[in-house]
Structures are given as structure tokens and as C-alpha cells.
Write an enzyme that holds these catalytic residues in place. Structure first.
Site, PDB file in Angstrom:
ATOM      1  N   TYR A  83      40.896  47.184  45.933  1.00  0.00           N
ATOM      2  CA  TYR A  83      40.815  45.771  45.550  1.00  0.00           C
ATOM      3  C   TYR A  83      40.449  45.716  44.073  1.00  0.00           C
ATOM      4  O   TYR A  83      39.578  46.464  43.609  1.00  0.00           O
ATOM      5  CB  TYR A  83      39.734  45.064  46.374  1.00  0.00           C
ATOM      6  CG  TYR A  83      39.490  43.639  45.943  1.00  0.00           C
ATOM      7  CD1 TYR A  83      40.179  42.587  46.539  1.00  0.00           C
ATOM      8  CD2 TYR A  83      38.595  43.348  44.907  1.00  0.00           C
ATOM      9  CE1 TYR A  83      39.979  41.282  46.128  1.00  0.00           C
ATOM     10  CE2 TYR A  83      38.392  42.038  44.486  1.00  0.00           C
ATOM     11  CZ  TYR A  83      39.082  41.012  45.102  1.00  0.00           C
ATOM     12  OH  TYR A  83      38.888  39.719  44.681  1.00  0.00           O
TER      13      TYR A  83
ATOM     14  N   GLU B 123      43.891  38.385  40.719  1.00  0.00           N
ATOM     15  CA  GLU B 123      43.445  39.253  41.811  1.00  0.00           C
ATOM     16  C   GLU B 123      44.597  40.103  42.332  1.00  0.00           C
ATOM     17  O   GLU B 123      45.682  39.589  42.582  1.00  0.00           O
ATOM     18  CB  GLU B 123      42.899  38.382  42.948  1.00  0.00           C
ATOM     19  CG  GLU B 123      42.393  39.176  44.142  1.00  0.00           C
ATOM     20  CD  GLU B 123      41.993  38.263  45.305  1.00  0.00           C
ATOM     21  OE1 GLU B 123      40.792  38.099  45.522  1.00  0.00           O
ATOM     22  OE2 GLU B 123      42.888  37.713  45.964  1.00  0.00           O
TER      23      GLU B 123
END
Ligand code: GDP
Ligand code: MN
Length: 393
Positions: free
Chosen positions: A109, A197
Site C-alpha cells: 500500500y 493512493e
């Protein structure tokens, strides 16, 4: 403002971040022709809606053959996808992205945003990327690494070196991580983003880093200087009332309560929502008509509130400073005449031209319940709305 995954990936690619190739399909009849440009033999079919959590909801499907991909495409295009982020009504899938399937060795992530607490930028990274990241953040926050960037100095290669260490990445991919993190930084700062993101950022089986899902959000107040970004807006993904409100320059946010609130000033709007809650009700919306609204604007605001089927009562809470009470009153009367109001309205008006405002409401034949204080108004509207809710059921 949010954009779709495929748009976010196109932007990231233009800033030097490697992504897996894909094609966007809106009609099944385009499938054969469009998919021809993809190289790999296996595909991933992905619903394009403004929401995360698509995978778990059945909106992301792996296909080993072209025939399987076509099957998934038929199923996903036109489905209503319900994720924890869409609300129970879900979102209609009007576009799909078919990508070349990536060979995943590990999922990470990585995101970039502003940390208000430290007044710095921050990269957030985790070795536990993928569809469980919310759970990781909640249950094992030690698996989340933060690398802060001073906005004066900007991005430096050592930020990526630090992140590579936190993610226990091989030295061989540090250069790749540098260009990914630099690309995220440049995209964020040059386009006034509010979030960049990548989840997951993957290590491929060949040992390279690649973004296979991305989300980018933009600061609405800066969109006027990015016409190229504004073009990416998809009104299908936004609440129709919020779109209508933005055309009239009204700050409107839909909420899930039953008390429609028409207020001037953001501070008073917040206080109004609080006091409605205090008396046991729930606001159906945040709405600030602004400090100097015209009758037309107030009429539009009222129409927007009335078009929400959840609204069982309306609280008008206006302090006339620059805004004059007679303008508000005229707007309420006009909109009510045009739409035929069936729910109770409680109005607390005060300030400039209050006498004219009260007279307009009194002479209008509308059943508007006057209140002399905020407390009284909130208490009353909650009571009236609950009585109305029962009688109309
Ligand atoms: P999200 O559920 O909305 O976040 O959608 P993602 O695009 O992140 O996909 C969810 C999950 O599907 C990912 O975490 C991967 O595990 C898997 N996935 C997505 N694309 C690929 C791919 O190209 N190859 C493989 N093997 N898995 C993929
Ligand atoms: Mn994802």
C-alpha cells in the site's frame, strides 16, 4: 472531486509511474475491438465506479481467457455494485476497465497526502497492501509506515530510500520506488490533489514495482486552475442534488437524517445540525445558502431539500446580516408554491428586514411554524417531523 481508476492510472502514467495497461469499455459491442490492443492472455475486468472495495463486492474479476473476460464484462457492465463506500443503494456500473493481468508476487500500500497535524506532506506505506488495508490500519497500526516530507524542501530521493527500508524492499527496486514516489509528489503538487493512493502497488513476479489500482482526489477549490482535471469529472458518480447545488453555488451535502436544513453561513449550518441532533433528530443535509443569496438561489436551495424523499420536516434557520430576511421569505414562498410542500416547515428568522420577512411568510397562506429561538425551532421541527413521518407511513 474524485475520478475513476482508469483516469487516475492515466495521470500516474503521465507522471512516470508504471501501471498495467487497460482499455475502457462502455458498450459490450466494443469489447472485441478494444481488447485487441492488450498483449497478455489473461485479463482483469474492473467496475469503474467512484468507490473502493470493489474486489470484495464482485466488481473485480480475474479471467484466464478472452472468453471468460467477455463473460465477466457482460456481468459487471450494468450491475449495481454495493460496497461499504457506496451506501446500501449501490452504484450503477456504466464503464469497465479491462486490464492486462499482472503477475503478483506481493501487494503493498502506498499513498501521499497532507498531514494537517504536522503541516507536512506524508507518504503512508504498508507491506500489507490489498483489499484488507482498512483492517490492517485498525488492528495492526505498527504495520503502517509514515514518511514525512517538508513542503519547503519537497521530495528527495532519501524519502524513497526510507520507505524502501520500511517496506523491506530489495535494493534493486529502490530506483523504481524513487520514480513512483516522485511521480506521486509531482502529480499531487502540480494538480492540487488531495490524495494520491496506490493500492495495491505490486511487486511483479519479474521483480518490478507497478501500480494496479489507484485513487486520486482533487481539491475542489483549486479546480478552476486545472481545466484538464475538471474534464475528468463524471457527474454520473455524484449525487444529483449536489451537482444541482453546485450549479447555483450552494454548499450542499446530503446526509441521511429526516430534517432538511436551510441555513445561511457554514458556522450556523454546523450549529443547526448539532442542535437538531441534540433534540433527537437527524439532519437530512448540510446546506449553506451563503451570506448574500438571491431569491432565485434560495428557491433552488428549497427545491433541492424538497426533492429528498427522506425529508419529513424542514428547519429554516436564518440570521439576516448581509442576507435579508425578506429575500429568504420570498424564496421559501416561491419554492413552496412551485413544488407544493407537504412536510411541516419551522422557520426561525432574525436580523435585517425581519418584519418584512415575517409579513411575507404570514401572508403566504403556507403553514409555516414560526419560532423565536434556535432551541425552540429545533425542538419543534424534530417533533413535527416525527409526527409527520408516522402519519405519512
Ligand atoms: P478494489 O477492491 O476496489 O481496491 O480493487 P483493486 O483493483 O485493488 O483489486 C482488488 C484485488 O484484486 C487486488 O488487491 C488484487 O489482489 C486483485 N487484482 C487486481 N488486479 C489484478 C491483476 O492484474 N492480477 C492479479 N493477479 N490480481 C489482481
Ligand atoms: Mn484497490
Amino acid at each position: 472531486m474524485n475520478i475513476h481508476e482508469y483516469q487516475a492510472k492515466n495521470l500516474l502514467k503521465s507522471f512516470g509511474v508504471s501501471v498495467n495497461e487497460g482499455v475502457v469499455i462502455e458498450k459490450i459491442s466494443d469489447f472485441e475491438r478494444k481488447i485487441g490492443t492488450l498483449r497478455s492472455g489473461s485479463y482483469v475486468v474492473k467496475a469503474q465506479v467512484h468507490s473502493g472495495g470493489r474486489g470484495k463486492a464482485g466488481g473485480v474479476k480475474f479471467a484466464k481467457t478472452k472468453a471468460d473476460a467477455l463473460e465477466h464484462a457482460k456481468n459487471i457492465l450494468g450491475m449495481t455494485l454495493v460496497t461499504p463506500q457506496t451506501g446500501p443503494q449501490g452504484k450503477l456500473v456504466q464503464k469497465i476497465l479491462v486490464t492486462e493481468a499482472a503477475d503478483i508476487a506481493k501487494e503493498y500500500y502506498l499513498s501521499f497526502l497532507i498531514d494537517r497535524g504536522t503541516c507536512k506532506y506524508v507518504y503512508i506505506g504498508s507491506t500489507e497492501g490489498g483489499v484488507e488495508i482498512e483492517k490492517v490500519a485498525e488492528e495492526t497500526p505498527d504495520k503502517i509506515a509514515k514518511i514525512f516530507v517538508d513542503p519547503v524542501g519537497g521530495f528527495k530521493a532519501y524519502h524513497a530510500v526510507d520507505m524502501a527500508r520500511a517496506l523491506k524492499l530489495d535494493d534493486t527496486v529502490v530506483k523504481e520506488l524513487i520514480s513512483i514516489m516522485k511521480g506521486m509528489y509531482d502529480l499531487f503538487t502540480q494538480k492540487d490533489a488531495s490524495l494520491v493512493e496506490i493500492n495495491p502497488l505490486i511487486m511483479t513476479k519479474e521483480g518490478h514495482l507497478m501500480a494496479i489500482d489507484a485513487k486520486v482526489g482533487f481539491d475542489g477549490n483549486a479546480l478552476y486552475r486545472h481545466p484538464d482535471i475538471l474534464e475528468l469529472r463524471d457527474l454520473n458518480e455524484e449525487d444529483p442534488n449536489e451537482v444541482q447545488a453546485s450549479k447555483f453555488d450552494l454548499s450542499y451535502i446530503k446526509l441521511d437524517g429526516t430534517i432538511g436544513c436551510l441555513v445561511n453561513g457554514a458556522g450556523l449550518a454546523m450549529a443547526t445540525m448539532d442542535i437538531v441532533k441534540f433534540y433527537g433528530g437527524g439532519p437530512a443535509n448540510f446546506l449553506d445558502v451563503g451570506g448574500s443569496a438571491s431569491t432565485e438561489k434560495v428557491t433552488e436551495a428549497f427545491k433541492i431539500i424538497l426533492s429528498d424523499p427522506n425529508v419529513k420536516g424542514i428547519l429554516v434557520n436564518i440570521f439576516g446580516g448581509i442576507m435579508k430576511c425578506d429575500i429568504i421569505a420570498t424564496g421559501i414562498v416561491e419554492a413552496s408554491k412551485a413544488l407544493g410542500v407537504k412536510v411541516p416547515i419551522v422557520a426561525r428568522l432574525d436580523g435585517t428586514n425581519i418584519e418584512q420577512g415575517k409579513r411575507i411568510l404570514a401572508e403566504s397562506e403556507l403553514k409555516i411554524i414560526p419560532a423565536s429561538s434556535m432551541k425552540e425551532a429545533a425542538e419543534r421541527v424534530v417533533k413535527e417531523a416525527s409526527a409527520h413521518g408516522h402519519s405519512s407511513r
